[in-house]
Scaffold this motif. Structure first.
Motif, PDB file in Angstrom:
ATOM      1  N   THR A   9     -14.206  17.357   2.615  1.00  0.00           N
ATOM      2  CA  THR A   9     -13.021  17.878   1.852  1.00  0.00           C
ATOM      3  C   THR A   9     -13.221  18.497   0.551  1.00  0.00           C
ATOM      4  OG1 THR A   9     -11.742  15.824   2.881  1.00  0.00           O
ATOM      5  CG2 THR A   9     -10.663  16.990   0.968  1.00  0.00           C
ATOM      6  N   SER A  45     -14.941  19.981  10.419  1.00  0.00           N
ATOM      7  CA  SER A  45     -14.261  20.103   9.529  1.00  0.00           C
ATOM      8  C   SER A  45     -13.336  19.245   8.993  1.00  0.00           C
ATOM      9  CB  SER A  45     -13.300  21.194   9.774  1.00  0.00           C
ATOM     10  OG  SER A  45     -12.687  21.702   8.685  1.00  0.00           O
ATOM     11  N   SER A  46     -13.409  18.527   7.672  1.00  0.00           N
ATOM     12  CA  SER A  46     -12.515  17.633   7.018  1.00  0.00           C
ATOM     13  C   SER A  46     -11.581  18.656   6.493  1.00  0.00           C
ATOM     14  CB  SER A  46     -13.175  16.855   5.906  1.00  0.00           C
ATOM     15  OG  SER A  46     -14.084  16.064   6.636  1.00  0.00           O
ATOM     16  N   GLY A  47     -10.674  18.197   5.842  1.00  0.00           N
ATOM     17  CA  GLY A  47      -9.583  18.847   4.944  1.00  0.00           C
ATOM     18  C   GLY A  47      -8.100  18.791   5.501  1.00  0.00           C
ATOM     19  N   ALA A  48      -8.113  18.168   6.690  1.00  0.00           N
ATOM     20  CA  ALA A  48      -6.677  18.062   7.419  1.00  0.00           C
ATOM     21  C   ALA A  48      -5.617  17.349   6.485  1.00  0.00           C
ATOM     22  CB  ALA A  48      -6.559  17.478   8.752  1.00  0.00           C
ATOM     23  N   LEU A  49      -6.141  16.186   5.883  1.00  0.00           N
ATOM     24  CA  LEU A  49      -5.326  15.289   5.151  1.00  0.00           C
ATOM     25  C   LEU A  49      -4.990  15.940   3.693  1.00  0.00           C
ATOM     26  CD1 LEU A  49      -4.365  12.222   5.293  1.00  0.00           C
ATOM     27  CD2 LEU A  49      -6.641  11.461   4.239  1.00  0.00           C
ATOM     28  N   ARG A  68      -0.968   8.309   6.637  1.00  0.00           N
ATOM     29  CA  ARG A  68      -1.747   9.383   6.572  1.00  0.00           C
ATOM     30  C   ARG A  68      -1.856  10.286   7.999  1.00  0.00           C
ATOM     31  NH1 ARG A  68      -7.816   8.879   6.118  1.00  0.00           N
ATOM     32  NH2 ARG A  68      -8.463   9.639   8.004  1.00  0.00           N
ATOM     33  N   ASN A 130     -12.778  17.847  14.540  1.00  0.00           N
ATOM     34  CA  ASN A 130     -12.129  16.875  13.507  1.00  0.00           C
ATOM     35  C   ASN A 130     -11.792  15.510  14.140  1.00  0.00           C
ATOM     36  OD1 ASN A 130     -11.257  15.564  11.064  1.00  0.00           O
ATOM     37  ND2 ASN A 130      -9.710  17.015  10.574  1.00  0.00           N
ATOM     38  N   ASP A 133      -6.820  12.186  13.825  1.00  0.00           N
ATOM     39  CA  ASP A 133      -6.090  11.304  13.070  1.00  0.00           C
ATOM     40  C   ASP A 133      -4.939  10.898  13.613  1.00  0.00           C
ATOM     41  OD1 ASP A 133      -8.251  11.070  11.074  1.00  0.00           O
ATOM     42  OD2 ASP A 133      -7.633  13.257  10.555  1.00  0.00           O
ATOM     43  N   GLU A 147     -14.538   8.542   9.240  1.00  0.00           N
ATOM     44  CA  GLU A 147     -15.027   9.500   8.360  1.00  0.00           C
ATOM     45  C   GLU A 147     -15.670  10.605   8.997  1.00  0.00           C
ATOM     46  OE1 GLU A 147     -18.420   9.094   7.915  1.00  0.00           O
ATOM     47  OE2 GLU A 147     -18.308   6.958   8.984  1.00  0.00           O
ATOM     48  N   ASN A 148     -15.834  11.781   8.415  1.00  0.00           N
ATOM     49  CA  ASN A 148     -16.605  12.701   9.247  1.00  0.00           C
ATOM     50  C   ASN A 148     -18.008  12.714   9.059  1.00  0.00           C
ATOM     51  OD1 ASN A 148     -13.984  13.575  10.473  1.00  0.00           O
ATOM     52  ND2 ASN A 148     -14.066  15.535   9.360  1.00  0.00           N
ATOM     53  N   GLY A 208     -13.630  12.920  -0.668  1.00  0.00           N
ATOM     54  CA  GLY A 208     -13.375  12.578   1.091  1.00  0.00           C
ATOM     55  C   GLY A 208     -13.272  11.296   1.031  1.00  0.00           C
ATOM     56  N   THR A 209     -13.607  11.027   2.446  1.00  0.00           N
ATOM     57  CA  THR A 209     -13.729   9.469   2.717  1.00  0.00           C
ATOM     58  C   THR A 209     -15.170   8.954   2.736  1.00  0.00           C
ATOM     59  OG1 THR A 209     -12.240  10.281   4.472  1.00  0.00           O
ATOM     60  CG2 THR A 209     -12.659   7.975   4.686  1.00  0.00           C
ATOM     61  N   GLY A 210     -15.977   9.608   2.893  1.00  0.00           N
ATOM     62  CA  GLY A 210     -17.516   9.358   3.128  1.00  0.00           C
ATOM     63  C   GLY A 210     -18.202   9.490   1.552  1.00  0.00           C
TER      64      GLY A 210
END
Ligand code: GLU
Length: 366
Positions: A9, A45-49, A68, A130, A133, A147-148, A208-210
């Motif tokens: 992210t 790719s993350s970034g959706a949230l 979420r 992704n 979610d 997490e990604n 990000g989550t990670g």
């Protein structure tokens, strides 16, 4: 080379609260260059949230906070639209693939995801992956990956990637906490992830989550699946190119075993069905000596009951165990199409899962 590029992210938003098209287009430029050199690239790719929070946030009534999943669903379409447009400028077609843990832990899901990703890469697209979610909400049932970083390692295994590049907002794995110690140095190469390395990674977290710990766990999974891994700073210009072509920048983790060995272990380690396929002597020779896939035409009989995606034994005409492989068709389907040329599969069944009964990549000779 097959490359998985994992974008956190913080890279996609360039540290802001929304997608940063300039940062994304720099990634696109690098992917296009890698493709021009003959490499196949998949993106996790993350970034959706983050995108969803930004988009939906201003439409919400005060005090109302959706889950979420709602944010991620809104953001995912925006995320894909952005990727789609940026790649389209370069005449590259993208494909969205959303996965959950369940899809990867059961055989059939794994086979389907693998076949689809392979097809997408062979067709010349850039798959953009992704976590799904919207449905992957249940951590208790372990349906969610969460997490990604881990997702990218699973994807590297799925497509037998040569290299996984995790693009993040730090320069790599440091020997000490860089926030607390100005003398901290990036470790250029790690051959084995041991306790000391894990200790060095403790604590560091991004938006990000990670954090580094999840990156190390992911690196371990990918290394043991036969992929090299690089964790590097995605904000540096050309970080992806430097990692993929020059193996420069960040922290490099060489693959811990060959992809073939890891695949074999996976196929043999999970023999689930008691089914067996007996092949004619022509097919036995093609498998044994020429490393071919098993086609329905070479099958003389099918015994036992098994599902598509299960491991089955392959026997030669004398009943000797010849190989173990993951079947693309279930036992009933195979009994119907045995002896047929592959272009007749669709006529006989009304559908087709491909020309091969067992693809050679999913076959281990004994
Ligand atoms: N799937 C999440 C998203 O698209 C990202 C998870 C992560 O950053 O690791 O926002």
């Amino acid at each position: 080379m097959h490359i998985v590029a994992k974008l956190g992210t913080s890279i996609l938003t360039a540290g802001s609260d929304r997608l940063d098209l300039e940062a994304m287009s720099r990634v696109v430029g690098q992917v296009v260059r890698l493709r021009a050199q003959g490499h196949q690239v998949a993106i996790v790719s993350s970034g959706a949230l983050a995108a969803g929070r930004h988009r939906l946030g201003r439409h919400l009534r005060p005090g109302y906070e959706p889950g979420r999943q709602a944010f991620a669903s809104v953001g995912q379409s925006h995320l894909m639209q952005s990727w789609d447009e940026l790649f389209d400028w370069n005449d590259v077609v993208v494909a969205q693939v959303l996965l959950t843990r369940r899809d990867l832990s059961d055989r059939l899901g794994y086979l389907n995801a693998r076949n689809t990703l392979r097809d997408l890469l062979d067709a010349g697209t850039v798959p953009i992956i992704n976590e799904n979610d919207a449905v992957a909400l249940d951590e208790l049932l372990a349906a969610r990956i969460g997490e990604n970083d881990s997702l990218s390692a699973y994807v590297a295994n799925l497509i037998d990637a040569d290299l996984l590049v995790m693009l993040t907002d730090v320069d790599g794995l440091y020997d000490r906490d860089p926030h607390g110690d100005p003398d901290a140095q990036v470790i250029p190469r790690i051959d084995r992830i041991d306790r000391a390395i894990e200790m060095a990674a403790g604590g560091a977290r991004g938006p990000g989550t990670g954090g580094m710990i999840t990156k190390l766990t992911a690196a371990r999974i990918a290394m043991h699946g036969g992929s090299d891994v690089i964790i590097t700073n995605g904000r540096e210009p050309n970080a992806l190119i430097n990692a993929a072509i020059h193996r420069q920048g960040g922290t490099y983790f060489p693959a811990a075993e060959s992809r073939l060995e890891s695949r074999k272990r996976w196929i043999l380690g999970s023999m689930t069905s008691s089914g067996a396929i007996t092949v004619d002597s022509g097919a036995a020779t093609a498998l044994r000596r020429q490393g071919r896939s098993l086609l329905p035409a070479g099958i003389s009989s099918v015994s036992g009951a098994f599902d598509r995606g299960e491991s089955v034994e392959v026997r030669d005409p004398l009943g000797e165990r010849l190989a173990v492989g993951i079947s693309n068709y279930n036992s009933t389907e195979l009994a119907r199409i045995r002896g047929l040329r592959s272009d007749r599969i669709g006529d006989e069944l009304g559908y087709s899962y491909g020309d091969e009964a067992i693809h050679r990549d999913n076959l281990v000779l004994l």
